[in-house]
Design an enzyme around this catalytic site. Structure first.
Site, PDB file in Angstrom:
ATOM      1  N   GLN A   1      -3.938  -4.371   7.115  1.00 19.55           N
ATOM      2  CA  GLN A   1      -4.909  -5.278   6.518  1.00 19.55           C
ATOM      3  C   GLN A   1      -4.915  -6.614   7.257  1.00 19.55           C
ATOM      4  O   GLN A   1      -5.951  -7.253   7.360  1.00 19.55           O
ATOM      5  CB  GLN A   1      -4.524  -5.494   5.044  1.00 19.55           C
TER       6      GLN A   1
ATOM      7  N   CYS B   1      -4.796   2.349  -3.695  1.00 20.85           N
ATOM      8  CA  CYS B   1      -3.567   2.915  -3.087  1.00 20.85           C
ATOM      9  C   CYS B   1      -2.396   1.945  -3.220  1.00 20.85           C
ATOM     10  O   CYS B   1      -1.614   1.760  -2.268  1.00 20.85           O
ATOM     11  CB  CYS B   1      -3.763   3.262  -1.611  1.00 20.85           C
TER      12      CYS B   1
ATOM     13  N   LYS C   1      -9.901  -0.644  11.041  1.00 22.71           N
ATOM     14  CA  LYS C   1     -10.050  -1.898  10.282  1.00 22.71           C
ATOM     15  C   LYS C   1     -10.285  -3.067  11.235  1.00 22.71           C
ATOM     16  O   LYS C   1     -10.453  -4.207  10.821  1.00 22.71           O
ATOM     17  CB  LYS C   1      -8.811  -2.150   9.439  1.00 22.71           C
TER      18      LYS C   1
ATOM     19  N   HIS D   1       0.873  -1.182   0.000  1.00 21.10           N
ATOM     20  CA  HIS D   1       0.000   0.000   0.000  1.00 21.10           C
ATOM     21  C   HIS D   1       0.908   1.230   0.000  1.00 21.10           C
ATOM     22  O   HIS D   1       2.032   1.184   0.534  1.00 21.10           O
ATOM     23  CB  HIS D   1      -0.831  -0.050   1.280  1.00 21.10           C
TER      24      HIS D   1
ATOM     25  N   ASP E   1       3.683  -3.805   7.984  1.00 21.04           N
ATOM     26  CA  ASP E   1       2.418  -3.080   7.888  1.00 21.04           C
ATOM     27  C   ASP E   1       1.289  -4.074   8.170  1.00 21.04           C
ATOM     28  O   ASP E   1       1.009  -4.950   7.357  1.00 21.04           O
ATOM     29  CB  ASP E   1       2.293  -2.486   6.474  1.00 21.04           C
TER      30      ASP E   1
HETATM   31  N1  PMP Z   1      -1.608  -0.472   4.605  1.00 22.12           N
HETATM   32  C1  PMP Z   1      -2.603  -1.224   4.092  1.00 22.12           C
HETATM   33  C2  PMP Z   1      -2.279  -2.583   3.571  1.00 22.12           C
HETATM   34  C3  PMP Z   1      -3.906  -0.716   4.049  1.00 22.12           C
HETATM   35  O1  PMP Z   1      -4.892  -1.467   3.533  1.00 22.12           O
HETATM   36  C4  PMP Z   1      -4.155   0.586   4.555  1.00 22.12           C
HETATM   37  C5  PMP Z   1      -5.559   1.172   4.513  1.00 22.12           C
HETATM   38  N2  PMP Z   1      -6.206   1.053   3.295  1.00 22.12           N
HETATM   39  C6  PMP Z   1      -3.084   1.301   5.084  1.00 22.12           C
HETATM   40  C7  PMP Z   1      -1.832   0.765   5.091  1.00 22.12           C
HETATM   41  C8  PMP Z   1      -3.273   2.697   5.631  1.00 22.12           C
HETATM   42  O2  PMP Z   1      -4.092   2.682   6.758  1.00 22.12           O
HETATM   43  P1  PMP Z   1      -4.662   4.060   7.335  1.00 22.12           P
HETATM   44  O3  PMP Z   1      -5.238   4.786   6.164  1.00 22.12           O
HETATM   45  O4  PMP Z   1      -5.703   3.624   8.316  1.00 22.12           O
HETATM   46  O5  PMP Z   1      -3.527   4.783   7.961  1.00 22.12           O
END
Ligand code: PMP
Length: 401
Positions: A199, A358, A222, A119, A196
């Protein structure tokens, strides 16, 4: 812990009371009544902030706030709650590691290895810090199984590698690399690892000690909790070595015009009035989750994704980008633009997402400009799968005309 009952689980989500079909839990999970109630009670009844006031309510609130840190530590099997730093979410946590830990340690010519499946939240902070210091970001490529190719990792790790950044689970393919293997290889080369968990955490909270994770980040929203609250876990010696990026109240013991002395962990990295409501809501989500068999819930959601994939595979032009056994189903139809299809699905009351999620480099590696993504959670049902498939059939008919 009770055995997982899909109907009882679903009942707890007031957002599902109306007819829509929610298949966007990978973006954010719906909130159970227990979290809504805790947030409501907090704003209705709680007085004061944390760590500042002596009156009874404020002291009780501070105790609940710090106990929540303990609940997160228990979730991750972190050795101590001081290793849990509150952040606004995964994005802030990763940026914090990039700026407060890595930046002072980077020299021109050093490198950071980042998997191609990431991401943007686990790529852009490393590109930024590389730009600031003259370091380079090196790609750990995607393998044919759509997972980061760990066989390529030993060849990329050099004496100039300062960090490996890798996700626990892709938000597009749902693929989960073998973290133990990735961390083992990085550590053998003396390289720290940022995982990270945005997810992955809701599907399988990691044991940070067993996996020997250096840094781990996740977002409360999440995990059935509120937005605006997240966590950075770090090994204590690494957090201790971080230079706070925010200065202000609550992070200092003493300050004068000659300088300041910081608090011990975790408070030295948490300047300012924190998101107390977020912490209370997340803590309610964790308490609620303790009663749920996450393995059973996960098997159930994966079953729904498998069913949807098998049904859709019978339609011409269907392509799946799903990694095996994931509850996320990224897909498209040959010759049909994902944004046309998602618009028609929205008109049929199906909430899912289309685009690049993203993850532009990952989409480029998959060779597509975008996909649809249906993400299944334990509150979804077989009827949701049927509604999705029927809506896709109607949309394909319209688009084929
Ligand atoms: N990493 C991953 C794999 C994600 O799916 C997301 C959220 N879509 C993020 C990072 C970023 O999370 P946040 O927008 O809650 O900071």
């Amino acid at each position: 812990m009770k055995s997982f009952n899909p109907a009882r689980f679903r009942e707890q989500f007031p957002a599902l009371a109306d007819a829509g079909v929610y298949l966007d839990s990978a973006a954010t999970a719906l909130k159970p009544q227990a979290v809504i109630d805790a947030s409501h009670r907090f704003y209705s009844l709680s007085a004061g902030s944390v760590h500042r006031s002596q009156f009874t309510e404020a002291r009780q609130l501070t105790e609940r706030y710090e106990a929540a840190r303990g609940s997160v530590a228990a979730l991750l099997n972190a050795p101590q709650s001081e290793s849990i730093i509150w952040t606004r979410g995964t994005t802030e946590a990763i940026n914090m590691v990039a700026q407060c830990w890595l930046r002072p340690r980077l020299q021109p010519g050093d490198n950071i290895i980042v998997s191609e499946a990431e991401h943007h939240a686990n790529l852009v902070p490393w590109l930024m810090v590389a730009q600031q210091t003259g370091a380079k970001v090196v790609k750990l490529p995607l393998g044919p199984d759509r997972l980061p190719d760990l066989t390529a990792l030993p060849g990329l790790l050099t004496a100039r590698t300062r960090l490996l950044a890798i996700g626990q689970m892709s938000n597009v393919t749902g693929g989960c690399p073998d973290l133990a293997q990735a961390i083992g290889l990085a550590h053998a080369a003396g390289v720290k690892v940022m995982v990270d968990g945005a997810q992955g955490v809701v599907h399988c909270p990691p044991d940070v000690q067993q996996l020997d994770i250096d840094f781990y980040a996740f977002s409360g929203h999440k995990l059935y909790g509120p937005t605006g609250i997240g966590v950075l876990y770090g090994k204590p010696e690494l957090l201790e070595a971080m230079t706070p990026w925010l200065g202000g109240g609550k992070m200092i013991v003493r300050v004068s015009f000659d300088g300041f002395e910081t608090q011990p962990l975790p408070w030295r990295l948490e300047a300012g009035t924190p998101n107390v409501a977020g912490v209370i809501g997340l803590s309610a989500a964790l308490a609620w989750l303790r009663d749920i068999d996450l393995n059973e819930a996960e098997n159930y959601s994966r079953g729904l994704a498998t069913l949807a994939e098998a049904e859709l595979a019978r339609r011409p032009g269907f392509r799946s980008f799903r990694c095996q056994d994931s509850s996320l189903l990224a897909f498209d139809f040959d010759g049909i633009h994902h944004s046309d299809l998602v618009t028609l699905l929205a008109e049929s009351g199906i909430a899912l997402r289309a685009g690049q999620h993203c993850a532009q480099p990952l989409l480029a590696a998959l060779g597509v400009s975008g996909t649809l993504r249906a993400s299944f959670a334990p509150y979804n049902t077989q009827q949701d799968v049927e509604a999705l498939v029927n809506a896709i059939d109607r949309a394909l008919e319209i688009l084929g005309e």
